[in-house]
Design a protein around this motif. Structure first.
Motif, PDB file in Angstrom:
ATOM      1  N   UNK A   1       0.562   5.317  -8.006  1.00 38.09           N
ATOM      2  CA  UNK A   1       1.420   4.534  -7.118  1.00 38.09           C
ATOM      3  C   UNK A   1       2.822   4.414  -7.700  1.00 38.09           C
ATOM      4  N   UNK A   2       2.891   4.192  -9.027  1.00 35.50           N
ATOM      5  CA  UNK A   2       4.197   4.115  -9.694  1.00 35.50           C
ATOM      6  C   UNK A   2       4.931   5.449  -9.583  1.00 35.50           C
ATOM      7  N   UNK A   3       4.196   6.555  -9.808  1.00 36.21           N
ATOM      8  CA  UNK A   3       4.816   7.882  -9.768  1.00 36.21           C
ATOM      9  C   UNK A   3       5.332   8.230  -8.368  1.00 36.21           C
ATOM     10  N   UNK A   4       4.650   7.726  -7.337  1.00 36.43           N
ATOM     11  CA  UNK A   4       5.063   8.040  -5.968  1.00 36.43           C
ATOM     12  C   UNK A   4       6.076   7.044  -5.408  1.00 36.43           C
ATOM     13  N   UNK A   5       6.356   6.000  -6.171  1.00 40.92           N
ATOM     14  CA  UNK A   5       7.183   4.915  -5.642  1.00 40.92           C
ATOM     15  C   UNK A   5       8.677   5.138  -5.692  1.00 40.92           C
ATOM     16  N   UNK A   6       9.128   6.194  -6.361  1.00 46.48           N
ATOM     17  CA  UNK A   6      10.569   6.430  -6.463  1.00 46.48           C
ATOM     18  C   UNK A   6      11.141   7.037  -5.196  1.00 46.48           C
ATOM     19  N   UNK A   7      12.440   7.288  -5.236  1.00 49.75           N
ATOM     20  CA  UNK A   7      13.101   7.903  -4.088  1.00 49.75           C
ATOM     21  C   UNK A   7      12.544   9.298  -3.817  1.00 49.75           C
ATOM     22  N   UNK A   8      12.247  10.014  -4.879  1.00 54.91           N
ATOM     23  CA  UNK A   8      11.604  11.325  -4.736  1.00 54.91           C
ATOM     24  C   UNK A   8      10.435  11.366  -5.707  1.00 54.91           C
ATOM     25  N   UNK A   9       9.209  11.612  -5.213  1.00 57.75           N
ATOM     26  CA  UNK A   9       8.040  11.583  -6.088  1.00 57.75           C
ATOM     27  C   UNK A   9       8.120  12.634  -7.188  1.00 57.75           C
TER      28      UNK A   9
ATOM     29  N   UNK B   1      -0.314   8.752   0.055  1.00 56.77           N
ATOM     30  CA  UNK B   1       0.134   9.989  -0.592  1.00 56.77           C
ATOM     31  C   UNK B   1       0.629  10.991   0.447  1.00 56.77           C
ATOM     32  N   UNK B   2      -0.071  11.081   1.564  1.00 59.41           N
ATOM     33  CA  UNK B   2       0.345  12.006   2.622  1.00 59.41           C
ATOM     34  C   UNK B   2       1.664  11.573   3.262  1.00 59.41           C
ATOM     35  N   UNK B   3       1.829  10.270   3.446  1.00 65.30           N
ATOM     36  CA  UNK B   3       3.072   9.751   4.022  1.00 65.30           C
ATOM     37  C   UNK B   3       4.249  10.050   3.099  1.00 65.30           C
ATOM     38  N   UNK B   4       4.061   9.844   1.796  1.00 65.40           N
ATOM     39  CA  UNK B   4       5.127  10.123   0.835  1.00 65.40           C
ATOM     40  C   UNK B   4       5.468  11.604   0.837  1.00 65.40           C
ATOM     41  N   UNK B   5       4.434  12.453   0.857  1.00 65.34           N
ATOM     42  CA  UNK B   5       4.676  13.899   0.862  1.00 65.34           C
ATOM     43  C   UNK B   5       5.402  14.326   2.136  1.00 65.34           C
ATOM     44  N   UNK B   6       4.977  13.765   3.278  1.00 63.83           N
ATOM     45  CA  UNK B   6       5.614  14.120   4.553  1.00 63.83           C
ATOM     46  C   UNK B   6       7.042  13.614   4.622  1.00 63.83           C
TER      47      UNK B   6
END
Length: 201
Positions: free
Chosen positions: A48-56, A151-156
């Motif tokens: 969650x921390x790794x995906x939380x930035x402006x760009x994962x 995770x999918x939302x962040x990737x999209x």
């Protein structure tokens, strides 16, 4: 005059050895399940921390498949649960013989593994505890599905829903979720079948 019930045959020392071994292996499986749960929680927090930035970190490929390790661990958790149920059945059978040889049949429901089954397994639980069990495992499933969606939302968001990593991830998660559903369904059916065979609550 009623016929006397024959005493169970068997070597008590051999039975105790088998019983002790199975109890130890059952305890080991419980420890492995707890350790796996701790690893999953730790990984979830870090992901969650790794995906939380402006760009994962790692881009959309890493983001899209960041939930995959959790699904792999979840699959292994199913194996551990199934193994624990089989081992528990073995312990129960051996314990019934040991208790019979010791002459403790009347109090068997209040001692040893038989008493623990009434708390841990559907086959011996009260209706309230069965509900708690479903809530517990349902919560784990909800957390897993929620993070997968995140995770999918962040990737999209960093590419698009039609991007290759997102589409492949959706297919991957859909397939592994279907397999997991079949696995848990079989485990629950096994437990409910034992419940019907067990004495009432």
């Amino acid at each position: 005059m009623a016929a006397r019930t024959p005493e169970p045959a068997g070597d008590l020392d051999a039975l105790l050895a088998l019983y002790t071994t199975d109890r130890e292996k059952l305890s080991t499986l419980a420890g492995e399940r707890l350790a796996l749960l701790a690893i999953q929680i730790t990984y979830l927090g870090l992901a969650i921390i790794a995906l939380g930035g402006e760009r994962p970190i790692g881009g959309e490929w890493v983001a899209a498949f960041s939930a995959a390790p959790l699904w792999f661990m979840h699959a292994h958790h199913q194996i551990l649960v199934r193994a624990a149920l089989i081992r528990s059945r073995s312990v129960t059978i051996l314990e019934e013989r040991v208790v019979a040889l010791a002459g403790f049949q009347e109090m068997h429901g209040d001692i040893a593994h038989r008493a623990a089954v009434a708390v841990r397994e559907l086959a011996g639980q009260s209706r309230f505890l069965r509900l708690q069990t479903f809530i517990t495992f349902g919560g784990i499933a909800a957390a897993l599905l929620a993070f997968t969606g995140y995770a999918l939302v962040v990737a999209a968001a960093n590419s698009s829903w039609t991007a290759l990593p997102v589409l492949l991830a959706i297919l991957f998660y859909g397939g592994i979720a279907a397999v997991a559903t079949v696995g848990w369904t079989r485990i629950i059916r096994t437990q409910l079948a034992k419940t019907r065979e067990a004495p009432g609550d």
